[in-house]
Design a protein around this motif. Structure first.
Motif, PDB file in Angstrom:
ATOM      1  N   GLY A   1       1.185  53.811   0.190  1.00  0.00           N
ATOM      2  CA  GLY A   1       2.323  54.689  -0.087  1.00  0.00           C
ATOM      3  C   GLY A   1       3.802  54.161  -0.479  1.00  0.00           C
ATOM      4  N   LEU A   2       3.537  52.930  -0.647  1.00  0.00           N
ATOM      5  CA  LEU A   2       5.517  52.232  -0.559  1.00  0.00           C
ATOM      6  C   LEU A   2       5.915  53.028  -1.160  1.00  0.00           C
ATOM      7  N   GLU A   3       5.731  54.262  -2.421  1.00  0.00           N
ATOM      8  CA  GLU A   3       6.756  53.911  -3.252  1.00  0.00           C
ATOM      9  C   GLU A   3       7.201  55.370  -2.587  1.00  0.00           C
ATOM     10  N   GLN A   4       6.705  55.579  -1.766  1.00  0.00           N
ATOM     11  CA  GLN A   4       7.311  56.862  -0.483  1.00  0.00           C
ATOM     12  C   GLN A   4       8.052  56.414   0.714  1.00  0.00           C
ATOM     13  N   MET A   5       8.035  55.763   0.869  1.00  0.00           N
ATOM     14  CA  MET A   5       8.548  55.249   1.579  1.00  0.00           C
ATOM     15  C   MET A   5      10.195  54.981   2.062  1.00  0.00           C
ATOM     16  N   ASN A   6      11.008  55.354   3.125  1.00  0.00           N
ATOM     17  CA  ASN A   6      11.961  55.478   3.077  1.00  0.00           C
ATOM     18  C   ASN A   6      12.502  53.874   4.081  1.00  0.00           C
ATOM     19  N   VAL A   7      12.681  53.323   2.913  1.00  0.00           N
ATOM     20  CA  VAL A   7      12.306  51.377   2.947  1.00  0.00           C
ATOM     21  C   VAL A   7      13.966  51.721   3.847  1.00  0.00           C
ATOM     22  N   PHE A   8      14.774  52.206   3.295  1.00  0.00           N
ATOM     23  CA  PHE A   8      16.338  51.726   3.698  1.00  0.00           C
ATOM     24  C   PHE A   8      16.007  52.408   5.685  1.00  0.00           C
ATOM     25  N   GLU A   9      15.629  53.096   5.695  1.00  0.00           N
ATOM     26  CA  GLU A   9      15.482  54.156   7.840  1.00  0.00           C
ATOM     27  C   GLU A   9      14.708  52.844   8.257  1.00  0.00           C
ATOM     28  N   LYS A  10      12.986  52.714   7.893  1.00  0.00           N
ATOM     29  CA  LYS A  10      12.405  51.703   8.352  1.00  0.00           C
ATOM     30  C   LYS A  10      12.525  50.699   8.840  1.00  0.00           C
ATOM     31  N   GLY A  11      13.519  49.969   7.762  1.00  0.00           N
ATOM     32  CA  GLY A  11      13.733  48.389   7.766  1.00  0.00           C
ATOM     33  C   GLY A  11      15.180  48.309   8.270  1.00  0.00           C
ATOM     34  N   ARG A  12      15.773  48.608   8.022  1.00  0.00           N
ATOM     35  CA  ARG A  12      16.698  49.074   9.271  1.00  0.00           C
ATOM     36  C   ARG A  12      17.112  49.130  10.890  1.00  0.00           C
ATOM     37  N   ALA A  13      16.031  50.133  10.728  1.00  0.00           N
ATOM     38  CA  ALA A  13      15.626  49.936  13.077  1.00  0.00           C
ATOM     39  C   ALA A  13      15.126  48.727  12.553  1.00  0.00           C
ATOM     40  N   ILE A  14      14.344  47.927  11.966  1.00  0.00           N
ATOM     41  CA  ILE A  14      13.423  46.420  12.540  1.00  0.00           C
ATOM     42  C   ILE A  14      14.352  45.490  11.843  1.00  0.00           C
ATOM     43  N   ARG A  15      15.598  45.700  11.658  1.00  0.00           N
ATOM     44  CA  ARG A  15      16.088  44.673  11.736  1.00  0.00           C
ATOM     45  C   ARG A  15      17.013  44.653  12.525  1.00  0.00           C
ATOM     46  N   TYR A  16      17.550  45.709  13.697  1.00  0.00           N
ATOM     47  CA  TYR A  16      18.433  45.443  14.092  1.00  0.00           C
ATOM     48  C   TYR A  16      17.261  46.416  15.616  1.00  0.00           C
ATOM     49  N   ASN A  17      16.391  45.901  16.044  1.00  0.00           N
ATOM     50  CA  ASN A  17      15.563  46.157  16.822  1.00  0.00           C
ATOM     51  C   ASN A  17      15.352  45.015  17.784  1.00  0.00           C
ATOM     52  N   GLU A  18      15.445  44.986  19.215  1.00  0.00           N
ATOM     53  CA  GLU A  18      15.517  43.670  20.374  1.00  0.00           C
ATOM     54  C   GLU A  18      15.498  42.535  20.106  1.00  0.00           C
ATOM     55  N   ARG A  19      14.122  42.314  19.005  1.00  0.00           N
ATOM     56  CA  ARG A  19      13.705  40.858  18.302  1.00  0.00           C
ATOM     57  C   ARG A  19      14.476  40.623  17.226  1.00  0.00           C
ATOM     58  N   PHE A  20      15.398  41.687  16.782  1.00  0.00           N
ATOM     59  CA  PHE A  20      15.875  40.445  15.464  1.00  0.00           C
ATOM     60  C   PHE A  20      17.474  40.698  15.811  1.00  0.00           C
ATOM     61  N   CYS A  21      17.572  42.036  16.805  1.00  0.00           N
ATOM     62  CA  CYS A  21      19.560  42.169  16.537  1.00  0.00           C
ATOM     63  C   CYS A  21      20.357  40.847  16.532  1.00  0.00           C
ATOM     64  N   GLU A  22      20.395  40.323  16.784  1.00  0.00           N
ATOM     65  CA  GLU A  22      20.975  39.575  17.462  1.00  0.00           C
ATOM     66  C   GLU A  22      21.444  38.536  16.033  1.00  0.00           C
ATOM     67  N   LYS A  23      20.714  37.870  15.003  1.00  0.00           N
ATOM     68  CA  LYS A  23      20.986  37.455  14.492  1.00  0.00           C
ATOM     69  C   LYS A  23      20.378  38.047  12.856  1.00  0.00           C
ATOM     70  N   GLY A  24      19.220  39.090  12.918  1.00  0.00           N
ATOM     71  CA  GLY A  24      18.837  39.630  11.919  1.00  0.00           C
ATOM     72  C   GLY A  24      18.086  38.514  11.219  1.00  0.00           C
ATOM     73  N   THR A  25      17.105  39.921  10.558  1.00  0.00           N
ATOM     74  CA  THR A  25      15.748  39.592   9.325  1.00  0.00           C
ATOM     75  C   THR A  25      16.298  40.721   8.189  1.00  0.00           C
ATOM     76  N   ASN A  26      15.550  39.684   7.017  1.00  0.00           N
ATOM     77  CA  ASN A  26      15.645  40.354   6.239  1.00  0.00           C
ATOM     78  C   ASN A  26      13.901  41.387   6.066  1.00  0.00           C
ATOM     79  N   VAL A  27      13.663  42.561   5.877  1.00  0.00           N
ATOM     80  CA  VAL A  27      12.406  43.199   5.918  1.00  0.00           C
ATOM     81  C   VAL A  27      11.720  43.441   4.677  1.00  0.00           C
ATOM     82  N   ASN A  28      10.444  43.410   4.732  1.00  0.00           N
ATOM     83  CA  ASN A  28       9.821  43.403   3.401  1.00  0.00           C
ATOM     84  C   ASN A  28       8.682  44.735   3.667  1.00  0.00           C
ATOM     85  N   PHE A  29       8.515  45.365   3.004  1.00  0.00           N
ATOM     86  CA  PHE A  29       7.166  46.335   3.079  1.00  0.00           C
ATOM     87  C   PHE A  29       6.181  45.542   1.423  1.00  0.00           C
TER      88      PHE A  29
END
Length: 260
Positions: A147-175
């Motif tokens: 169901g990728l077409e309906q996914m809120n990629v901004f919201e979910k991607g931002r949450a992962i990019r700034y989570n505890e593991r990735f927040c310092e250096k950042g990462t790109n997030v692909n669904f």
């Protein structure tokens, strides 16, 4: 100061392109961010400078900045646009070698497509939480979804990019959604842009390689993005990927001057 520029896009990933062979451009974070701003500047996902290099058998150097004005890691679609721009400047005819932040790249034109050789990939982390993590010139989180077409990629991607593991250096997030044999749909939240982009070259490369881990007889994958189609071809052996090429269109949109 009046700055000449050209605007290029590769499957909707757009870039301000500047010929900086005479090193006139002031590499200031605030200026670059201003030029990339979609309300107060030219508007782009990033800015790319084409510069000379003294390296042997190398036609030019690509310097890439994210939309936030900071120098970024490798950008696949930006690399293809840089190749098209450099060709228009007469720096090569059919094939080229150039330097980017992650090293030497080869590229060539075939029909309407620009083929860009990416770095080899030998380490792909499969996390117990169900995602993959790898570096294809830039760091990428890859997760398979439905169901990728309906996914809120901004919201979910931002949450992962700034989570505890990735927040310092950042990462790109692909669904990633599997549409059929050797056919994927990919949507990407990009660090530096801090939003979903229409396409991400290193991201679709990462997604294709992760998919190929599960289908080891593959050597090419087609990817649908919001901005169009890309192709990733490669060779693989024992989970190691080499001769990786990212292919797609890279087109000039317009040119002009901006007073700063």
């Amino acid at each position: 100061m009046k700055i000449p520029f050209e605007k290029y896009q590769g499957t909707g990933n757009d870039f301000v392109m500047i010929d900086n062979r005479n090193l006139f451009f002031p590499k200031e974070t605030d200026l670059i961010a201003h030029l990339c701003h979609r309300r107060f500047g030219i508007g782009a996902d990033g800015l790319i400078l084409i510069e000379y290099t003294t390296a042997a058998d190398v036609d030019f150097r690509m310097v890439y900045y994210n939309a936030n004005g900071k120098e970024g890691s490798m950008c696949g679609n930006g690399g293809r646009c840089a190749v098209a721009f450099a060709k228009s400047l007469g720096l090569f005819e059919k094939e080229t070698q150039f330097l980017a932040v992650d090293g030497l790249h080869e590229a060539f034109f075939r029909d309407e497509l620009v083929y860009l050789k990416m770095k080899d990939v030998s380490e792909i982390e499969k996390n117990t939480e169900g995602y993959y993590f790898l570096d294809t010139g830039s760091p990428h989180y890859v997760e398979f979804v439905q169901g990728l077409e309906q996914m809120n990629v901004f919201e979910k991607g931002r949450a992962i990019r700034y989570n505890e593991r990735f927040c310092e250096k950042g990462t790109n997030v692909n669904f990633v959604e599997i549409l059929g044999e050797n056919l994927l749909r990919v949507r990407t939240y990009e660090r530096g842009v801090e939003d979903e982009t229409y396409s991400c070259g290193t991201g679709v490369t990462a997604s294709a390689l992760v998919y190929a881990l599960q289908n080891q007889d593959l050597n090419e994958v087609q990817i649908k993005t919001l901005g169009g189609n890309l192709w990733v071809s490669f060779q693989q052996k024992n989970g190691n990927f080499y001769n990786i090429f990212l292919a797609g269109k890279a087109e000039k949109v317009f040119e002009g001057h901006i007073e700063v």
